[in-house]
Design a protein around this motif. Structure first.
Motif, PDB file in Angstrom:
ATOM      1  N   ASP A   1       1.064  79.311  64.454  1.00  0.00           N
ATOM      2  CA  ASP A   1       1.464  78.353  65.285  1.00  0.00           C
ATOM      3  C   ASP A   1       2.324  78.643  66.446  1.00  0.00           C
ATOM      4  O   ASP A   1       2.658  79.960  66.704  1.00  0.00           O
ATOM      5  N   LYS A   2       2.899  77.644  67.176  1.00  0.00           N
ATOM      6  CA  LYS A   2       3.735  78.100  68.276  1.00  0.00           C
ATOM      7  C   LYS A   2       5.050  78.424  68.102  1.00  0.00           C
ATOM      8  O   LYS A   2       5.846  78.631  68.779  1.00  0.00           O
ATOM      9  N   ASP A   3       5.552  78.003  66.809  1.00  0.00           N
ATOM     10  CA  ASP A   3       7.152  78.305  66.276  1.00  0.00           C
ATOM     11  C   ASP A   3       7.511  79.792  65.988  1.00  0.00           C
ATOM     12  O   ASP A   3       6.429  80.299  65.471  1.00  0.00           O
ATOM     13  N   ALA A   4       8.565  80.051  66.101  1.00  0.00           N
ATOM     14  CA  ALA A   4       9.264  81.280  65.985  1.00  0.00           C
ATOM     15  C   ALA A   4       9.460  81.177  64.414  1.00  0.00           C
ATOM     16  O   ALA A   4      10.030  80.198  63.873  1.00  0.00           O
ATOM     17  N   GLY A   5       9.354  82.329  63.715  1.00  0.00           N
ATOM     18  CA  GLY A   5       9.931  82.308  62.275  1.00  0.00           C
ATOM     19  C   GLY A   5       9.314  83.531  61.542  1.00  0.00           C
ATOM     20  O   GLY A   5       8.506  84.309  61.912  1.00  0.00           O
ATOM     21  N   VAL A   6       9.232  83.212  60.269  1.00  0.00           N
ATOM     22  CA  VAL A   6       8.861  84.282  59.230  1.00  0.00           C
ATOM     23  C   VAL A   6       7.872  83.770  58.313  1.00  0.00           C
ATOM     24  O   VAL A   6       8.259  82.668  57.496  1.00  0.00           O
ATOM     25  N   VAL A   7       6.702  84.363  57.818  1.00  0.00           N
ATOM     26  CA  VAL A   7       5.911  83.818  56.713  1.00  0.00           C
ATOM     27  C   VAL A   7       5.554  84.816  55.822  1.00  0.00           C
ATOM     28  O   VAL A   7       4.935  84.541  54.591  1.00  0.00           O
ATOM     29  N   GLU A   8       5.975  86.150  56.216  1.00  0.00           N
ATOM     30  CA  GLU A   8       5.773  87.173  55.183  1.00  0.00           C
ATOM     31  C   GLU A   8       6.838  88.416  55.548  1.00  0.00           C
ATOM     32  O   GLU A   8       7.316  88.193  56.600  1.00  0.00           O
ATOM     33  N   LEU A   9       6.728  89.143  54.709  1.00  0.00           N
ATOM     34  CA  LEU A   9       7.932  90.379  54.946  1.00  0.00           C
ATOM     35  C   LEU A   9       7.637  91.787  55.286  1.00  0.00           C
ATOM     36  O   LEU A   9       8.422  92.630  55.387  1.00  0.00           O
ATOM     37  N   SER A  10       6.113  91.923  55.403  1.00  0.00           N
ATOM     38  CA  SER A  10       5.788  93.269  55.898  1.00  0.00           C
ATOM     39  C   SER A  10       4.513  92.997  56.318  1.00  0.00           C
ATOM     40  O   SER A  10       3.482  92.208  55.977  1.00  0.00           O
ATOM     41  N   ASP A  11       4.102  93.960  57.301  1.00  0.00           N
ATOM     42  CA  ASP A  11       2.764  94.331  57.602  1.00  0.00           C
ATOM     43  C   ASP A  11       1.796  94.476  56.591  1.00  0.00           C
ATOM     44  O   ASP A  11       0.518  94.164  56.905  1.00  0.00           O
TER      45      ASP A  11
ATOM     46  N   GLU B   1      19.504  78.571  58.959  1.00  0.00           N
ATOM     47  CA  GLU B   1      20.140  78.121  60.130  1.00  0.00           C
ATOM     48  C   GLU B   1      21.085  79.360  60.543  1.00  0.00           C
ATOM     49  O   GLU B   1      21.484  79.685  61.822  1.00  0.00           O
ATOM     50  N   ASN B   2      21.506  80.235  59.569  1.00  0.00           N
ATOM     51  CA  ASN B   2      22.248  81.279  59.865  1.00  0.00           C
ATOM     52  C   ASN B   2      21.673  82.303  60.735  1.00  0.00           C
ATOM     53  O   ASN B   2      22.308  82.958  61.492  1.00  0.00           O
ATOM     54  N   LEU B   3      20.208  82.350  60.549  1.00  0.00           N
ATOM     55  CA  LEU B   3      19.551  83.348  61.339  1.00  0.00           C
ATOM     56  C   LEU B   3      18.929  82.911  62.608  1.00  0.00           C
ATOM     57  O   LEU B   3      18.813  83.558  63.811  1.00  0.00           O
ATOM     58  N   LEU B   4      18.502  81.543  62.510  1.00  0.00           N
ATOM     59  CA  LEU B   4      17.550  80.939  63.708  1.00  0.00           C
ATOM     60  C   LEU B   4      18.278  79.443  63.905  1.00  0.00           C
ATOM     61  O   LEU B   4      17.979  78.515  62.801  1.00  0.00           O
ATOM     62  N   ALA B   5      19.084  78.964  64.583  1.00  0.00           N
ATOM     63  CA  ALA B   5      19.418  77.706  64.923  1.00  0.00           C
ATOM     64  C   ALA B   5      18.218  76.818  65.221  1.00  0.00           C
ATOM     65  O   ALA B   5      17.365  77.259  65.860  1.00  0.00           O
ATOM     66  N   ASN B   6      18.639  75.840  64.566  1.00  0.00           N
ATOM     67  CA  ASN B   6      17.420  74.560  64.745  1.00  0.00           C
ATOM     68  C   ASN B   6      16.036  75.228  64.341  1.00  0.00           C
ATOM     69  O   ASN B   6      15.080  74.769  64.977  1.00  0.00           O
ATOM     70  N   ALA B   7      16.157  75.990  63.431  1.00  0.00           N
ATOM     71  CA  ALA B   7      14.784  76.655  62.700  1.00  0.00           C
ATOM     72  C   ALA B   7      13.706  75.490  62.602  1.00  0.00           C
ATOM     73  O   ALA B   7      13.935  74.612  61.635  1.00  0.00           O
ATOM     74  N   LYS B   8      12.516  75.825  62.815  1.00  0.00           N
ATOM     75  CA  LYS B   8      11.286  75.096  62.403  1.00  0.00           C
ATOM     76  C   LYS B   8      10.621  75.642  61.510  1.00  0.00           C
ATOM     77  O   LYS B   8      10.771  76.777  61.205  1.00  0.00           O
TER      78      LYS B   8
END
Length: 379
Positions: free
Chosen positions: A269-279, A236-243
């Motif tokens: 999917d349609k949500d913003a966020g991170v699932v890995e740390l590098s290309d 939540e520190n990086l993205l409020a209401n993170a999904k």
């Protein structure tokens, strides 16, 4: 006081220093050296801009120094130089092409312990996971420890603690340097025709939770079905209401009679966020085209891709690859990308690789044609 030292005393001190040194021939006994030397030449032709050349050279030297049967010390040095030239003598990063010397990419030093199925590395270490960079020249690395234990021939478990992580090719918005403490756990398994791995990650004040699953199924010789799934939630520190953001990839590969073929589909999917740390993370770098090969952190995007290769002889392989990426966001920035390439093995250590890649984006001013030639010597 230094001025009062006699010449004899200085000579004696120098003799003591030399006497404590190790003869070079003795020092290198038992030391393993591995790594590679690589030369790459690129020609880039971006849409509505000047074409330019890039020369990229890499030297990776890994020294493994045995201390005992169980303990060794490993030092890894990686040097990279980039030289850009174009009509304006300015490269895309705004640096004059006359600046031809770069600094060390990474300098790692760590202890390694191995005994009875237990393996531990500790210090400034390479961080090889499903979500960090697997680029052999610029891998994910940081300070901390990673331990794995082989429970049996079919199962290995492990855990990691990283105080700080450098992860080149950042595509997260978190930055390539992540100072947050990172915790990870892994299980790697292999049972008959099924193999795979499961990872879990937590980064203090950055990533609340992230897990990945990768599976390989080989039903018959020459055929492999592969699947990846990842789900992550930012702090939540990086993205409020993170999904929780999710991503998956599925592909089928065929290899027989000198022919190798691959077809696959990846989707986010349609949500913003991170699932890995590098290309260059294994979970996402699955698309076989040369430049746009990872959509894992994109929002509401899919890619259908394929590759066909043929072994002309024992040393030569030619291939073509294609992807269509469908961007369902308001940007509507679809992509069609084509790659044609060839690889040649001069001998067991030296190989050559050349390709031509065409990237056509629906949005204006993003198209680019790239030619790359590579010579790589591994040892």
């Amino acid at each position: 006081m230094l001025k009062k030292l006699s010449l004899a005393a200085l000579v004696a001190m120098g003799s003591m220093s030399v006497a404590s040194a190790t003869d070079l021939s003795q020092a290198i006994q038992g030391v393993d050296l591995s790594g590679f030397l690589r030369i790459r030449y690129y020609n880039e032709s971006p849409e509505n801009d000047n074409s330019y050349n890039r020369w990229r050279t890499n030297a990776v030297l890994i020294f493994k120094v045995p201390v005992s049967d169980e303990i060794s010390l490993v030092m890894r040095n990686s040097v990279e130089t980039n030289v850009y030239t174009d009509d304006d003598t300015i490269n895309p990063n705004g640096t004059s092409s006359s600046n031809v010397d770069d600094s060390i990419v990474n300098n790692l030093l760590f202890a390694k312990y191995s005994k009875d199925g237990l393996n531990v590395i500790l210090g400034k270490i390479p961080v090889a996971t499903s979500v960090t960079s697997a680029d052999p020249a610029k891998p994910g690395h940081g300070a901390g420890a990673i331990a794995t234990y082989a429970v049996n021939e079919n199962l290995t478990v492990g855990a990691a603690y990283i105080d700080a992580l450098v992860n080149p090719q950042d595509n997260t918005g978190l930055g390539s340097k992540i100072p947050n403490a990172i915790y990870a756990a892994v299980a790697v398994f292999n049972a008959d025709m099924v193999s795979g791995n499961v990872w879990y990650y937590h980064a203090t004040n950055a990533i609340k939770s992230l897990y990945t699953v990768s599976l390989d199924v080989k039903p018959i010789d020459g055929v492999k079905v592969h699947g990846d799934y990842a789900a992550g939630k930012l702090s939540e520190n990086l993205l409020a209401n993170a999904k929780t953001k999710s991503y998956f990839n599925v592909s089928a590969a065929f290899n027989a009679s000198g022919i190798d073929a691959l077809v696959g589909y990846a989707k986010t999917d349609k949500d913003a966020g991170v699932v890995e740390l590098s290309d260059d993370a294994p979970i996402g770098a699955v698309i076989p085209t040369a430049n746009n090969y990872n959509i894992a952190n994109e929002t509401d995007m899919s890619s259908i891709y394929c590759k066909l290769g043929y072994n002309v002889d024992a040393k030569t392989n030619v291939y073509v690859a294609y992807q269509h990426a469908n961007d369902k966001t308001a940007a509507n920035d679809d992509l069609d990308e084509y790659t044609v390439g060839a690889k040649y093995k001069y001998n067991k250590k030296l190989g050559f690789h050349a390709y031509y890649d065409v990237s056509n984006f629906k949005a204006a001013n993003e198209d680019n044609n790239e030619f790359r030639f590579e010579a790589k010597y591994k040892f």
